[in-house]
Design a protein around this motif. Structure first.
Motif, PDB file in Angstrom:
ATOM      1  N   SER A 233      17.107   7.983 -28.160  1.00  0.00           N
ATOM      2  CA  SER A 233      17.656   6.990 -27.230  1.00  0.00           C
ATOM      3  C   SER A 233      16.657   5.869 -26.904  1.00  0.00           C
ATOM      4  N   ASN A 234      15.361   6.189 -26.865  1.00  0.00           N
ATOM      5  CA  ASN A 234      14.319   5.192 -26.592  1.00  0.00           C
ATOM      6  C   ASN A 234      14.549   4.383 -25.326  1.00  0.00           C
ATOM      7  N   TYR A 235      15.069   5.014 -24.287  1.00  0.00           N
ATOM      8  CA  TYR A 235      15.240   4.331 -23.011  1.00  0.00           C
ATOM      9  C   TYR A 235      13.935   4.370 -22.239  1.00  0.00           C
ATOM     10  N   SER A 236      13.715   3.354 -21.437  1.00  0.00           N
ATOM     11  CA  SER A 236      12.624   3.399 -20.477  1.00  0.00           C
ATOM     12  C   SER A 236      13.148   2.910 -19.130  1.00  0.00           C
ATOM     13  N   PHE A 237      12.652   3.544 -18.083  1.00  0.00           N
ATOM     14  CA  PHE A 237      13.124   3.295 -16.727  1.00  0.00           C
ATOM     15  C   PHE A 237      11.943   2.903 -15.858  1.00  0.00           C
ATOM     16  N   ASP A 238      12.144   1.890 -15.017  1.00  0.00           N
ATOM     17  CA  ASP A 238      11.122   1.503 -14.054  1.00  0.00           C
ATOM     18  C   ASP A 238      11.676   1.709 -12.657  1.00  0.00           C
ATOM     19  N   PHE A 239      10.905   2.428 -11.844  1.00  0.00           N
ATOM     20  CA  PHE A 239      11.300   2.721 -10.470  1.00  0.00           C
ATOM     21  C   PHE A 239      10.242   2.221  -9.502  1.00  0.00           C
ATOM     22  N   LYS A 240      10.707   1.816  -8.339  1.00  0.00           N
ATOM     23  CA  LYS A 240       9.822   1.505  -7.218  1.00  0.00           C
ATOM     24  C   LYS A 240       9.996   2.649  -6.234  1.00  0.00           C
ATOM     25  N   CYS A 241       8.907   3.308  -5.902  1.00  0.00           N
ATOM     26  CA  CYS A 241       8.941   4.451  -4.997  1.00  0.00           C
ATOM     27  C   CYS A 241       8.170   4.068  -3.734  1.00  0.00           C
TER      28      CYS A 241
ATOM     29  N   ALA B 159       0.807  -1.223   0.000  1.00  0.00           N
ATOM     30  CA  ALA B 159       0.000   0.000   0.000  1.00  0.00           C
ATOM     31  C   ALA B 159       0.842   1.277   0.000  1.00  0.00           C
ATOM     32  N   ASN B 160       2.086   1.209   0.462  1.00  0.00           N
ATOM     33  CA  ASN B 160       2.929   2.413   0.544  1.00  0.00           C
ATOM     34  C   ASN B 160       3.891   2.521  -0.644  1.00  0.00           C
ATOM     35  N   VAL B 161       3.604   1.791  -1.715  1.00  0.00           N
ATOM     36  CA  VAL B 161       4.498   1.768  -2.880  1.00  0.00           C
ATOM     37  C   VAL B 161       3.742   2.164  -4.135  1.00  0.00           C
ATOM     38  N   ILE B 162       4.409   2.990  -4.951  1.00  0.00           N
ATOM     39  CA  ILE B 162       3.905   3.246  -6.295  1.00  0.00           C
ATOM     40  C   ILE B 162       5.001   2.835  -7.276  1.00  0.00           C
ATOM     41  N   ARG B 163       4.586   2.459  -8.461  1.00  0.00           N
ATOM     42  CA  ARG B 163       5.506   2.065  -9.531  1.00  0.00           C
ATOM     43  C   ARG B 163       5.524   3.176 -10.574  1.00  0.00           C
ATOM     44  N   ILE B 164       6.723   3.558 -10.985  1.00  0.00           N
ATOM     45  CA  ILE B 164       6.867   4.651 -11.939  1.00  0.00           C
ATOM     46  C   ILE B 164       7.617   4.148 -13.164  1.00  0.00           C
ATOM     47  N   HIS B 165       7.039   4.385 -14.323  1.00  0.00           N
ATOM     48  CA  HIS B 165       7.661   4.029 -15.594  1.00  0.00           C
ATOM     49  C   HIS B 165       7.886   5.337 -16.362  1.00  0.00           C
ATOM     50  N   ILE B 166       9.137   5.598 -16.722  1.00  0.00           N
ATOM     51  CA  ILE B 166       9.457   6.815 -17.464  1.00  0.00           C
ATOM     52  C   ILE B 166      10.089   6.421 -18.796  1.00  0.00           C
ATOM     53  N   ALA B 167       9.538   6.949 -19.866  1.00  0.00           N
ATOM     54  CA  ALA B 167      10.077   6.716 -21.210  1.00  0.00           C
ATOM     55  C   ALA B 167      10.703   8.017 -21.700  1.00  0.00           C
ATOM     56  N   THR B 168      11.967   7.923 -22.108  1.00  0.00           N
ATOM     57  CA  THR B 168      12.646   9.120 -22.605  1.00  0.00           C
ATOM     58  C   THR B 168      12.210   9.381 -24.035  1.00  0.00           C
ATOM     59  N   ALA B 169      12.253  10.622 -24.384  1.00  0.00           N
ATOM     60  CA  ALA B 169      11.916  11.003 -25.752  1.00  0.00           C
ATOM     61  C   ALA B 169      13.194  10.992 -26.585  1.00  0.00           C
ATOM     62  N   GLY B 170      13.028  11.147 -27.865  1.00  0.00           N
ATOM     63  CA  GLY B 170      14.196  11.246 -28.724  1.00  0.00           C
ATOM     64  C   GLY B 170      14.690   9.898 -29.202  1.00  0.00           C
TER      65      GLY B 170
ATOM     66  N   GLU C 191      15.506  -0.265 -19.950  1.00  0.00           N
ATOM     67  CA  GLU C 191      15.431  -0.937 -21.251  1.00  0.00           C
ATOM     68  C   GLU C 191      15.613   0.076 -22.366  1.00  0.00           C
ATOM     69  N   ARG C 192      16.066  -0.433 -23.492  1.00  0.00           N
ATOM     70  CA  ARG C 192      16.142   0.382 -24.707  1.00  0.00           C
ATOM     71  C   ARG C 192      15.436  -0.394 -25.802  1.00  0.00           C
ATOM     72  N   GLU C 193      14.368   0.187 -26.290  1.00  0.00           N
ATOM     73  CA  GLU C 193      13.531  -0.453 -27.307  1.00  0.00           C
ATOM     74  C   GLU C 193      13.138  -1.869 -26.890  1.00  0.00           C
ATOM     75  N   GLY C 194      12.773  -2.028 -25.608  1.00  0.00           N
ATOM     76  CA  GLY C 194      12.279  -3.307 -25.116  1.00  0.00           C
ATOM     77  C   GLY C 194      13.339  -4.308 -24.681  1.00  0.00           C
ATOM     78  N   THR C 195      14.619  -3.961 -24.786  1.00  0.00           N
ATOM     79  CA  THR C 195      15.697  -4.868 -24.412  1.00  0.00           C
ATOM     80  C   THR C 195      16.451  -4.307 -23.210  1.00  0.00           C
ATOM     81  N   ALA C 196      16.716  -5.160 -22.226  1.00  0.00           N
ATOM     82  CA  ALA C 196      17.447  -4.722 -21.029  1.00  0.00           C
ATOM     83  C   ALA C 196      18.833  -4.215 -21.430  1.00  0.00           C
ATOM     84  N   VAL C 197      19.282  -3.151 -20.759  1.00  0.00           N
ATOM     85  CA  VAL C 197      20.606  -2.581 -21.038  1.00  0.00           C
ATOM     86  C   VAL C 197      21.427  -2.534 -19.750  1.00  0.00           C
TER      87      VAL C 197
END
Length: 115
Positions: free
Chosen positions: A54-62, A41-52, A78-84
């Motif tokens: 690079s096509n990176y996406s980041f997943d955070f546990k807050c 209950a005290n956790v939110i999940r954050i997904h951030i996709a960079t523009a441009g 990830e970059r374009e769906g592949t772990a980096v």
């Protein structure tokens, strides 16, 4: 006598508040998705996709340690769906930047979470 104040906000409402506020502290071209964690209950999940290109996406546990303090943990990059490799300077710089933005968002939501 130190009383630990815990988060008293429904995490679905919290996730909605984050979804409204987080884009205001991110780069305008970045996209963010915020979801309530179904297990904690005290956790939110954050997904951030960079523009441009690079096509990176980041997943955070807050995790809310209490009603004001958050602990941010990088879960995946990830970059374009592949772990980096998360240890490169470019990725670390982006992660540090996003963690700072997440803390900034948490500060903006103090009035909402610390009631």
């Amino acid at each position: 006598m130190s009383k630990k104040d815990s988060l008293q906000v429904d995490n679905q409402r919290l996730a909605e508040a984050w979804a409204r506020t987080l884009p205001t502290v991110l780069n305008a071209s970045d996209r963010a998705e915020v979801k309530a964690d179904e297990a904690e209950a005290n956790v939110i999940r954050i997904h951030i996709a960079t523009a441009g290109r690079s096509n990176y996406s980041f997943d955070f546990k807050c995790t809310y340690v209490d009603s004001r303090e958050v602990q941010v943990e990088l879960i995946d990059v990830e970059r374009e769906g592949t772990a980096v490799d998360e240890r490169t300077d470019v990725i670390q710089t982006l992660v540090d930047d996003y963690v700072r933005h997440i803390h900034e968002c948490a500060q903006q939501l103090h009035a909402f979470t610390h009631s």
